[in-house]
Enzyme design. Structure first.
Site, mmCIF file in Angstrom:
data_model
loop_
_atom_site.group_PDB
_atom_site.id
_atom_site.type_symbol
_atom_site.label_atom_id
_atom_site.label_comp_id
_atom_site.label_asym_id
_atom_site.label_seq_id
_atom_site.Cartn_x
_atom_site.Cartn_y
_atom_site.Cartn_z
ATOM 1 N N GLU A 1 -19.541 -14.736 12.835
ATOM 2 C CA GLU A 1 -19.195 -14.465 11.428
ATOM 3 C C GLU A 1 -18.934 -15.771 10.677
ATOM 4 O O GLU A 1 -19.433 -15.978 9.569
ATOM 5 C CB GLU A 1 -17.967 -13.553 11.359
ATOM 6 C CG GLU A 1 -18.284 -12.135 11.810
ATOM 7 C CD GLU A 1 -17.106 -11.158 11.741
ATOM 8 O OE1 GLU A 1 -17.336 -9.952 11.848
ATOM 9 O OE2 GLU A 1 -15.952 -11.615 11.589
ATOM 10 N N CYS A 13 -9.621 -9.911 9.171
ATOM 11 C CA CYS A 13 -10.664 -9.072 8.563
ATOM 12 C C CYS A 13 -10.799 -9.228 7.050
ATOM 13 O O CYS A 13 -11.898 -9.407 6.533
ATOM 14 C CB CYS A 13 -10.381 -7.595 8.837
ATOM 15 S SG CYS A 13 -9.664 -7.255 10.432
ATOM 16 N N CYS A 39 -5.050 -8.945 10.417
ATOM 17 C CA CYS A 39 -6.125 -8.341 9.626
ATOM 18 C C CYS A 39 -6.036 -8.736 8.159
ATOM 19 O O CYS A 39 -7.000 -9.205 7.565
ATOM 20 C CB CYS A 39 -6.075 -6.823 9.777
ATOM 21 S SG CYS A 39 -7.193 -5.986 8.660
ATOM 22 N N HIS A 64 -34.035 9.187 0.376
ATOM 23 C CA HIS A 64 -35.135 8.279 0.061
ATOM 24 C C HIS A 64 -34.975 7.667 -1.319
ATOM 25 O O HIS A 64 -34.561 8.373 -2.238
ATOM 26 C CB HIS A 64 -36.449 9.068 0.130
ATOM 27 C CG HIS A 64 -37.646 8.214 -0.010
ATOM 28 N ND1 HIS A 64 -38.045 7.316 0.960
ATOM 29 C CD2 HIS A 64 -38.536 8.092 -1.033
ATOM 30 C CE1 HIS A 64 -39.138 6.699 0.540
ATOM 31 N NE2 HIS A 64 -39.442 7.150 -0.657
ATOM 32 N N LYS A 82 -11.616 -12.804 5.728
ATOM 33 C CA LYS A 82 -12.959 -13.072 6.288
ATOM 34 C C LYS A 82 -14.034 -12.388 5.442
ATOM 35 O O LYS A 82 -15.021 -12.986 5.057
ATOM 36 C CB LYS A 82 -12.991 -12.599 7.744
ATOM 37 C CG LYS A 82 -14.274 -12.800 8.509
ATOM 38 C CD LYS A 82 -15.287 -11.688 8.364
ATOM 39 C CE LYS A 82 -14.803 -10.295 8.609
ATOM 40 N NZ LYS A 82 -14.529 -9.955 9.978
ATOM 41 N N GLU A 97 -32.706 5.837 6.036
ATOM 42 C CA GLU A 97 -33.546 7.001 6.319
ATOM 43 C C GLU A 97 -34.337 6.809 7.609
ATOM 44 O O GLU A 97 -34.748 7.770 8.255
ATOM 45 C CB GLU A 97 -34.473 7.318 5.149
ATOM 46 C CG GLU A 97 -35.553 6.311 4.889
ATOM 47 C CD GLU A 97 -36.398 6.672 3.657
ATOM 48 O OE1 GLU A 97 -37.007 7.751 3.654
ATOM 49 O OE2 GLU A 97 -36.424 5.874 2.701
ATOM 50 N N TYR A 104 -17.509 -12.221 17.953
ATOM 51 C CA TYR A 104 -17.402 -11.817 16.541
ATOM 52 C C TYR A 104 -17.076 -13.004 15.624
ATOM 53 O O TYR A 104 -17.744 -13.244 14.626
ATOM 54 C CB TYR A 104 -16.237 -10.833 16.372
ATOM 55 C CG TYR A 104 -16.442 -9.421 16.800
ATOM 56 C CD1 TYR A 104 -16.754 -8.435 15.866
ATOM 57 C CD2 TYR A 104 -16.265 -9.035 18.119
ATOM 58 C CE1 TYR A 104 -16.889 -7.106 16.246
ATOM 59 C CE2 TYR A 104 -16.398 -7.714 18.506
ATOM 60 C CZ TYR A 104 -16.710 -6.750 17.568
ATOM 61 O OH TYR A 104 -16.838 -5.443 17.942
HETATM 62 P P1 NDP Z 1 -14.775 -12.356 21.376
HETATM 63 O O1 NDP Z 1 -14.196 -11.762 22.572
HETATM 64 O O2 NDP Z 1 -15.609 -11.528 20.473
HETATM 65 O O3 NDP Z 1 -15.655 -13.621 21.765
HETATM 66 C C1 NDP Z 1 -15.109 -14.668 22.509
HETATM 67 C C2 NDP Z 1 -16.237 -15.621 22.806
HETATM 68 O O4 NDP Z 1 -15.728 -16.780 23.435
HETATM 69 C C3 NDP Z 1 -17.259 -15.021 23.754
HETATM 70 O O5 NDP Z 1 -18.528 -15.422 23.312
HETATM 71 C C4 NDP Z 1 -16.891 -15.656 25.092
HETATM 72 O O6 NDP Z 1 -17.991 -15.787 25.933
HETATM 73 C C5 NDP Z 1 -16.433 -17.016 24.639
HETATM 74 N N1 NDP Z 1 -15.504 -17.654 25.555
HETATM 75 C C6 NDP Z 1 -14.338 -17.170 26.024
HETATM 76 N N2 NDP Z 1 -13.722 -18.072 26.810
HETATM 77 C C7 NDP Z 1 -14.513 -19.151 26.851
HETATM 78 C C8 NDP Z 1 -14.436 -20.407 27.486
HETATM 79 N N3 NDP Z 1 -13.406 -20.727 28.264
HETATM 80 N N4 NDP Z 1 -15.442 -21.284 27.313
HETATM 81 C C9 NDP Z 1 -16.493 -20.958 26.535
HETATM 82 N N5 NDP Z 1 -16.635 -19.784 25.898
HETATM 83 C C10 NDP Z 1 -15.656 -18.885 26.056
HETATM 84 O O7 NDP Z 1 -13.559 -13.035 20.612
HETATM 85 P P2 NDP Z 1 -13.374 -13.603 19.149
HETATM 86 O O8 NDP Z 1 -12.434 -14.748 19.293
HETATM 87 O O9 NDP Z 1 -14.683 -13.836 18.476
HETATM 88 O O10 NDP Z 1 -12.648 -12.400 18.423
HETATM 89 C C11 NDP Z 1 -11.463 -11.832 18.982
HETATM 90 C C12 NDP Z 1 -11.451 -10.347 18.800
HETATM 91 O O11 NDP Z 1 -11.162 -10.051 17.446
HETATM 92 C C13 NDP Z 1 -12.791 -9.669 19.082
HETATM 93 O O12 NDP Z 1 -12.884 -9.273 20.415
HETATM 94 C C14 NDP Z 1 -12.781 -8.494 18.164
HETATM 95 O O13 NDP Z 1 -12.278 -7.382 18.840
HETATM 96 C C15 NDP Z 1 -11.851 -8.903 17.030
HETATM 97 N N6 NDP Z 1 -12.627 -9.201 15.818
HETATM 98 C C16 NDP Z 1 -13.298 -8.196 15.213
HETATM 99 C C17 NDP Z 1 -14.045 -8.420 14.088
HETATM 100 C C18 NDP Z 1 -14.782 -7.305 13.452
HETATM 101 O O14 NDP Z 1 -14.469 -6.158 13.736
HETATM 102 N N7 NDP Z 1 -15.781 -7.576 12.616
HETATM 103 C C19 NDP Z 1 -14.131 -9.751 13.490
HETATM 104 C C20 NDP Z 1 -13.402 -10.746 14.231
HETATM 105 C C21 NDP Z 1 -12.687 -10.467 15.333
HETATM 106 P P3 NDP Z 1 -18.537 -14.572 26.837
HETATM 107 O O15 NDP Z 1 -19.173 -13.607 25.899
HETATM 108 O O16 NDP Z 1 -19.511 -15.237 27.724
HETATM 109 O O17 NDP Z 1 -17.354 -14.011 27.557
#
Ligand code: NDP
Length: 462
Positions: free
Chosen positions: A184, A48, A43, A439, A51, A444, A180
């Site tokens: 982002e 976080c 983080c 407001h 980022k 709102e 995510y």
């Molecule tokens: P996510 O789980 O959000 O997204 C992973 C993405 O990768 C999904 O779109 C998934 O597709 C895709 N994917 C997974 N495996 C494959 C593959 N073999 N081939 C192609 N596509 C694939 O993970 P992130 O890496 O973005 O982030 C990790 C975690 O970190 C998040 O789950 C979140 O909890 C946390 N995070 C939170 C943030 C916040 O609170 N703002 C910011 C950044 C991270 P599909 O959807 O189809 O499964």
């Protein structure tokens, strides 16, 4: 006479580990905490916090453009990537210092080394080879980007880890993933002037979110100039002699870019941690299996945060740590509550959300009411920026409980925090209706949507 060197040994100095170690030490426990890299964890060091700083940096060019509508003339502007990275690094170093000082002030011993389990009550400090014992052990080592090692050329790609330290800003980037991190960073890079393409295997980005948020964000990102390719994947990445990379895709031909970034989920950091030696069980994804009190199958070994792959969010790891403290050191068994976690995606526009999406609610309840508003935020009137906010409440018709609240637009993350309280408190739509509006604000709208936009009965929109 204590029979162990420590009351508590924490492996991993991220959000969950530091919280558990600091609070236990402040209660007078003899605590050691080992970290192999930098205190603060994903983080603070490469997640976080940096980022969000990059998100701010990437928004300035729109701020400069918007200023004209408000009578300002902004002179020529230019962006210095190295200056941003250096400023971000200074802030991260400051925060890391706060984490360390918090531990020291509480009386925890800081061990700057990797540590691995050597048995059910013992830990090996890798730097020195020393084995120490502890009554309780907390594993809070987090996770790291899925390297996608089955992709030919994966080693030529970067992950979010490297994105924070690039020598120079690429001219073009291809980001794989629709979660995510992918959305982002697509917005960050685009905002900083990088030609940005996102490629995602599914039909629509952000698979677990409400469909209005997904479509609304997709449209807004494309309107800014981010190219989004859905239902496609990268099949191969190659280095070009002239520099840059070629990314072959399944359906969209070959894309020539400077950088390819993979954001395909994060894997728990459990390899080589001595878990087998201690007998700690993992699930099929390599995450440590825990019960509702974060206990592993080995008595007195606990695991918190991303390494357990429950919900990969910083506040969740911290909450799990506090529950561990209550249960183990305050004689007050408390299990983490993973229900109704408010969350934000720091895309541009932002998404703030808590509770069930319309689709999920429609599956679980015989009839739901959907209240939906889409409007141009006030700031966009004079700036002339073509952007829309979307706000949405999903309500159970039977008892009027608000099941989900979703916002796309400025400050959606800030709103999600407060909406989280209302949903956690079990507020009904009538509570929202009785609440006086603030407001003029965008928020709102959440208390002035009096009539449902539509209902969904037994899965059918009526
Ligand atoms: P996510 O789980 O959000 O997204 C992973 C993405 O990768 C999904 O779109 C998934 O597709 C895709 N994917 C997974 N495996 C494959 C593959 N073999 N081939 C192609 N596509 C694939 O993970 P992130 O890496 O973005 O982030 C990790 C975690 O970190 C998040 O789950 C979140 O909890 C946390 N995070 C939170 C943030 C916040 O609170 N703002 C910011 C950044 C991270 P599909 O959807 O189809 O499964």
């Amino acid at each position: 006479m204590p029979t162990f060197d420590y009351d508590l040994f924490v492996i991993g100095g991220g959000s969950g580990g530091v919280r558990a170690g600091r609070v236990a030490a402040s209660l007078g426990k003899r605590v050691a905490i080992a970290e192999e890299y930098r205190f603060g964890g994903t983080c603070v060091i490469r997640g976080c916090v940096p980022k969000k700083l990059f998100v701010y940096a990437s928004q300035y060019h729109e701020h400069f453009e918007d200023a004209a509508g408000y009578g300002w003339t902004v002179g020529e502007s230019q962006f210095d990537w190295k200056a941003l990275v250096a400023a971000k690094d200074r802030e991260i170093t400051r925060l890391e210092g706060l984490y360390r000082r918090g531990l020291e002030n509480a009386g925890a011993e800081i061990i700057e080394s990797r540590a691995e389990l050597a048995g059910p009550n013992s830990v090996r400090i890798v730097k020195t080879g020393q084995i120490v014992t502890a009554e309780r052990i907390v594993i809070a080592v987090g996770g790291g980007p899925n390297p996608h090692a089955s992709l030919p050329g994966y080693e030529l790609c970067i992950s979010s880890n490297e994105a924070f330290h690039l020598e120079s800003l690429p001219r073009s980037i291809l980001i794989a993933g629709g979660g995510y991190i992918a959305v982002e960073f697509a917005n960050i890079f685009h905002g900083l002037g990088v030609d940005t393409t996102l490629i995602y295997r599914g039909k629509e980005i952000l698979s677990r979110f409400d469909h209005d948020m997904r479509q609304g964000l997709h449209e807004a990102m494309e309107a800014k100039g981010i190219r989004i390719i859905c239902q496609d994947v990268i099949t191969k990445v190659e280095k070009m002699a002239a520099g840059g990379l070629h990314a072959e895709t399944k359906n969209s031909g070959t894309l020539a870019v400077d950088t390819v970034m993979l954001a395909l989920g994060r894997d728990p950091h459990t390899v080589g941690l001595g878990l087998e030696t201690a007998g700690v069980k993992l699930n099929e994804r390599g995450a440590i299996i825990v019960d509702e009190y974060s206990r592993t199958n080995v008595p007195n070994i606990f695991a918190l945060g991303d390494v357990t792959d429950r919900v990969q969010l910083t506040p969740v790891a911290i909450h799990e740590a506090m529950c561990f403290i209550e249960t183990e050191y305050k004689n007050n068994p408390t299990s983490p509550d993973h229900d109704l976690i408010a969350t934000a995606v720091f895309s541009q526009p932002e998404i703030g959300t808590v509770g069930l999406s319309e689709e999920e609610a429609a599956k679980r309840y015989p009839e739901i009411e959907v209240y939906r508003a889409q409007f141009r935020p006030m700031k966009a009137t004079l700036s002339g920026r073509a952007e829309k906010m979307i706000m949405k409440l999903v309500v159970n018709s039977a008892d009027r409980k608000v099941l989900g609240a979703h916002v796309l637009g400025h400050d959606a993350g800030e709103m999600a925090q407060l909406l989280g309280i209302t949903l956690k408190a079990g507020c009904t739509k009538d509570d929202f209706d009785r609440t006086m509006a603030v407001h003029p604000t965008a928020a709102e709208e959440l208390v002035t949507m009096y009539n449902p936009s539509y209902r969904i009965r037994n899965g059918e929109r009526v």
